[in-house]
Design an enzyme around this catalytic site. Structure first.
Site, short mmCIF file in Angstrom:
data_model
loop_
_atom_site.label_atom_id
_atom_site.label_comp_id
_atom_site.label_asym_id
_atom_site.label_seq_id
_atom_site.Cartn_x
_atom_site.Cartn_y
_atom_site.Cartn_z
N LEU A 135 0.80 -1.24 0.00
CA LEU A 135 0.00 0.00 0.00
C LEU A 135 0.83 1.29 0.00
O LEU A 135 2.01 1.31 0.32
CB LEU A 135 -0.95 -0.01 1.19
CG LEU A 135 -2.04 -1.10 1.10
CD1 LEU A 135 -2.81 -1.19 2.40
CD2 LEU A 135 -2.98 -0.85 -0.06
N GLY A 165 -7.64 3.83 5.02
CA GLY A 165 -6.68 3.17 5.90
C GLY A 165 -5.27 3.26 5.34
O GLY A 165 -4.30 3.51 6.06
N ASN A 194 -14.15 4.57 3.17
CA ASN A 194 -15.22 3.66 3.59
C ASN A 194 -15.14 3.37 5.08
O ASN A 194 -15.92 2.59 5.62
CB ASN A 194 -15.21 2.38 2.76
CG ASN A 194 -13.93 1.60 2.89
OD1 ASN A 194 -13.35 1.52 3.98
ND2 ASN A 194 -13.45 1.01 1.81
N ARG A 344 31.37 7.81 -8.14
CA ARG A 344 30.14 8.63 -8.09
C ARG A 344 30.25 9.82 -9.04
O ARG A 344 29.26 10.22 -9.66
CB ARG A 344 29.81 9.05 -6.66
CG ARG A 344 30.84 9.96 -6.02
CD ARG A 344 30.54 10.20 -4.53
NE ARG A 344 31.66 10.91 -3.93
CZ ARG A 344 31.54 12.03 -3.22
NH1 ARG A 344 30.38 12.58 -3.02
NH2 ARG A 344 32.62 12.60 -2.69
N GLU A 392 12.59 9.09 0.04
CA GLU A 392 13.08 8.10 -0.92
C GLU A 392 11.98 7.22 -1.48
O GLU A 392 12.00 6.82 -2.65
CB GLU A 392 14.17 7.24 -0.26
CG GLU A 392 15.42 8.01 0.15
CD GLU A 392 15.26 8.85 1.41
OE1 GLU A 392 14.25 8.66 2.13
OE2 GLU A 392 16.12 9.71 1.68
N ASP A 449 31.23 9.25 8.75
CA ASP A 449 29.82 9.47 9.04
C ASP A 449 29.18 8.31 9.81
O ASP A 449 28.10 8.45 10.35
CB ASP A 449 29.05 9.74 7.74
CG ASP A 449 29.16 11.20 7.32
OD1 ASP A 449 28.94 12.07 8.19
OD2 ASP A 449 29.46 11.47 6.15
#
Lengths: 657, 657
Positions: A135, A165, A194, A344, A392, A449
């Protein structure tokens, strides 16, 4: 009453609703499972959308200009199946399509049916763009589709239905922020209130009133409607576009029309066969009440179909051009002299070059674009860059939507923060989405880190998908493990040209270039970098550089010559590596900077099913790391320094004697 | 001005703020990395909390009655370290504590320092309850601590600091809903609105105004303050408790007091050493401006310390009692006759029995308690059950908070939906949290609901942690794979008695009981169920029943006798299994209903490092499944039917000849 008059009064739709409701009840009982009560709550809204409002042709679900429906609460899917079968919708593939008939709805959840328990386009239900059912992901998918529509300059509307919900899921609120940030007015979200979830009524925090207040605070225009009142439903669905995105809060009745299914305990329960007659009687009584008991079922009013727009074929080759040219274009020309560059940064340069080569390339990043180097692309192609901020989950699902719109989305963040979206990534794999992921700052070389920023279980997770196959037999995910700037550049280009989910792992530190710029790479492949005879060391990524140092130590300190192999991808074709290990006294040492579950397991699995009798020793991150100021200290802390590797290699060699 | 007068005017705190700010700048430069600008934004709020507002003793961070601070935006931690060092706070373990001095702040991020890059209690910084730094998790942890405080009937207040950029994370909004649902007024959340994120200014969706509107809509009382104004800071932090939870929206200046650090590009960047003098001059000028340049640094005003409350020791043994009694208590006595019960039902019975035995046992579930069978516990112990609704991320982090409060939380949902919280679960492992997870409906035996509901990559992910060690050398996670009701019951009890993170995988279908109720299980162990000689089959969970059928087919159809082993946990001590395989013609077949990366890899890894030469063949879910109406159909679809297993076993046997 004439038929024309009846149709003007929505009586034809009332008739349709009764027909579909009966089918919903029957198909779930036939399947022996399913969620008829949730489906019935949506019968008016879905009928309004699929028979009147949406501009689309059920016979051509591949038209990229048509409106779309994303059913975020995937368990309510029987209502869509019933309607799509009634409409004679097309399923299968574009090259091998087939038409549904009304009765096909009764194949729900059967092994050979495309009507899966939850929306599942990958098995041949192209009306949907993404698998849903886990969900909270649909609005993000719809947002991605809207981003794509904007780039295509099509006026398609993306309708998205969400459960009350379900709206507890944080991703919902990430998606709504994203829609406002990017002013994605093409998305119309319908909250199906509902008031019942699975195990209880929904919280007061998810009541229609509370949701309305929240949606207003998030910057939406909100229309609160009775989800079973045609006038209100149509007025809301077709409301003129304003300068705010629209959310519709629809009060509905779970189990509409069937008394037994309105009970609170009826979530996800089909009726027993014995109770079907009563359900049919309930719906017949409804038909009476609506004055449509004797009205014939009418075909759909001719739907408006937009002019056809084809997606560009997935197989057009995209070139990132020459490595050196791309580096110059990215302002990294100095690296061509120093021959030092992080993976990177090379990813960033490659992404920008791919963007120049093909406008299907789009990018997303979660507020770390200056660390992942997606910012080069963002600056050059701002209209094709979608900043997802620190959220994310939404980023990955929006990527799924962009892919469904025919784009080739690259989504980047730290490898650690990708974990945040592993469920969304799994659903991307189930959807067979053409999504590319880049996780930066992987392994322990981030050092200072600490463990909250280090990508460590990533290879275990992605290998599970690399070793699982899609419907077409291809791996559900390809994993790229570049060790230097050249390979990172080439693998970014490879990802753009692979049809499907890919994950690339990059590292923070600048490292020497190992490959020349004309080197080529292929899926499943590896590189034999150093030829030795006393043992074979297999590694990838940043650790390859550490292993190179270990090879030097082995020679200087122990007089041993080691083979070094760059196993740069998964799934890895490991048999040839085993052969090389066999030639190196039958000993292989695999070195990784992640937790167990990556290339070491690729090689041990191959070894255990082979009769070569090659022994495999593995070195990986065997403890949860902590901060150290320098990568070398962290490597030492987790037992992966060049000296540690050399010492282990030496003891491995001893075993072979 | 007398010292008394100065203190009354907060001048002592102004002096403290200058002292701490200098140390923040210096410690990050010394470390060569860190986030001084974020820390400076919080210097007033943190000083107010740690020197005046919080009821705690820095020399006793283990007092379970004291107020707590959860720093959700973990990268701002230098401000807390500077203050805690100044206060002479205690670090290490309760049995081996040590006092910090002001200068210790300069050890930030060093390999041998407990001052990690982000809050990391597991390495010896007990002021914090959970590792943070992967953003958006702190409010959930605070909520869990507040749940624990309510059960302990302590009046502690839990302060939580969140970044504005961070508040984009959906989990934040899940946590706020949870706080309202459970009326956790002990949590006071402070939003640090410095208007800058990492790569850009924050979105308008996260402005102080937008956050205020959202918080009001979520049901909070909101106080908007200047985060550098003592009157406003104290008024907000000490505001009387009302019937609504309190959120404080604090406007702050990133890089407060240091001009260079106020630049937008300064996120996560320490000053170069050459720029330190200017920063010190900036802060001296601030001291002048505040009139505290010549004021001596004063010790903390005596903090209010609540009466000591010890957590119950983790090592007290908790018994779930007799299996049959527990089943009777849960209304499942019929299963004692039929000897048929699903593992998920046995989990529910065990959890309820554990709850009766020890009031530290608490439970959470994500709106599927009637499927996971956590509802038995929920009904019996409603005050110890925390319904988390459809919001898994918050559920796991709240579990971390409950564990930090000395409780033993069991959090359950479908194994598939656990994936939603893998990042939170990883942070639980980093925190060394005593959290127990149960993923139900694992594997493919859920059948009809399809792949969006099936738990498949779970073993790959959790094995990565099972094979990684904590500071004390224990596995970061224990994984339990029960095959029947007895083993599920016993393993639930085992999890309650293991100190640390555990994951248990349960299945949907009812299955025959394999074990007698007095059977015992142990970590690392396995069971030798059937003794054969032609090959060894290793499996676990639901697949063990399918393998039993395969063993029968092997005998009937091929005349082969197979050994059958129940490998019920990870990490698995596989060497003895290899020995058994060696006795069975050197052939092992491993069968799993998950993607690759679980017990098959445990055994291949052992085989590849052994010199027995045992061959290992693996069967697992090699393709993304789809819906089928019955489990048997799904097994056939993915090639794991009893016949498939028997045929593979036969071909494995052929290899051995």
């Amino acid at each position: 009453m004439t038929l024309e008059k009846a149709m003007a009064d929505y009586k034809d739709l009332d008739r349709k609703v009764i027909k579909l409701s009966k089918q919903i009840v029957l198909m779930c009982t036939e399947a022996g499972s399913g969620h008829p009560s949730s489906a019935l709550a949506l019968v008016h809204i879905t009928t309004a959308l699929m028979y009147r409002v949406m501009k689309y042709d059920p016979r051509d679900p591949w038209n990229s200009a048509s409106d779309r429906l994303v059913l975020s609460e995937g368990h309510a899917v029987p209502v869509v199946y019933a309607a799509y079968c009634d409409l004679g919708g097309v399923v299968g593939t574009q090259t091998n399509p087939s038409l549904l008939r009304f009765e096909d709805a009764l194949t729900l959840r059967a092994a050979d049916s495309v009507l899966d328990g939850h929306p599942n386009p990958a098995i041949g239900f192209p009306f949907f763009d993404a698998a849903t059912g886990s969900l909270g992901q649909g609005i993000s998918v719809a947002a991605g589709l809207a981003c794509g529509a904007r780039l295509d300059e099509t006026a398609r509307t993306i309708y998205c239905i969400v459960g009350d919900g379900e709206s507890r899921e944080g991703q919902i609120w990430e998606a709504l922020d994203f829609i406002v940030d990017h002013k994605l007015l093409a998305v119309r979200t319908i909250f199906n209130c509902n008031h019942q979830a699975q195990s209880d009524y929904v919280s007061a925090q998810q009541s229609a009133e509370a949701l309305t207040g929240k949606l207003l605070a998030f910057g939406f225009e909100v229309k609160v409607i009775d989800g079973h009142n045609w006038d209100e439903v149509f007025a809301a669905l077709t409301a003129p576009v304003t300068d705010k995105p629209l959310a519709i809060v629809a009060r509905t009745i779970k189990g509409w029309g069937v008394k037994e299914l309105q009970d609170r305990t009826c979530h996800g329960k089909p009726l027993a066969e014995a109770n079907i007659p009563q359900a049919m009687a309930d719906l017949d009584a409804k038909a009476d009440e609506l004055g449509v008991a004797d009205m014939p079922d009418t075909p759909a009013v001719a739907l408006k179909v937009p002019a056809r727009l084809d997606k560009a074929p997935r197989n057009r080759v995209i070139s990132a051009g020459a490595f050196s040219e791309a580096l110059k274009a990215a302002g990294m020309e100095k690296a061509l002299e120093t021959r030092q560059l992080s993976t990177r940064k090379a990813y960033g340069a490659a992404l920008a070059s791919l963007g120049a080569a093909d406008d299907r390339i789009v990018a997303l990043d979660g507020d770390v674009k200056n660390s992942t180097f997606a910012d080069i692309f963002a600056k050059k192609y701002p209209n094709r860059y979608f900043e997802a901020r620190i959220a994310e989950q939404n980023m990955f699902s929006a990527g799924v939507g962009l892919a469904a719109a025919g784009k080739i989305p690259f989504a980047s963040t730290f490898a650690k923060f990708l974990v945040r979206g592993y469920d969304q990534i799994e659903m991307a794999a189930v959807s067979n989405a053409n999504l590319k992921l880049c996780g930066s700052h992987a392994g322990v070389s981030l050092a200072a880190d600490g463990p909250s920023q280090m990508g460590l279980p990533d290879l275990a997770f992605f290998r599970a998908f690399a070793r699982s196959k899609r419907v077409d037999g291809q791996p559900a995910c390809r994993v790229m493990l570049p060790c230097d700037a050249v390979s990172a550049f080439k693998m970014t280009e490879m990802m753009a040209n692979i049809d499907g989910l890919c994950y690339m792992r990059t590292h923070r530190p600048d490292v020497p270039m190992i490959y020349e710029e004309n080197e080529t790479f292929e899926t499943g492949g590896f590189k034999h970098l150093i030829d030795g005879e006393d043992l074979a060391i297999v590694s990838s990524g940043y650790m390859l550089h550490i292993c190179k140092k270990a090879v030097e130590i082995l020679e200087q300190k122990f007089g041993l010559s080691a083979t070094l192999i760059d196993a740069y991808c998964m799934p890895l074709e490991a048999d040839e590596i085993l052969q090389i290990g066999d030639d190196c006294r039958g000993q292989i040492l695999v070195v990784e900077d992640n937790y167990l579950g990556g290339i070491a397991d690729e090689i041990t699995a191959a070894a255990a099913r082979s009769d070569l009798g090659v022994m495999v020793t593995t070195m990986y991150v065997r403890s949860i790391p902590k901060s150290c100021r320098e990568p070398a200290e962290t490597l030492k802390l987790v037992g992966l320094s060049p000296e540690d590797i050399a010492n282990t290699a030496q003891s491995v060699f001893d075993k072979s004697e």
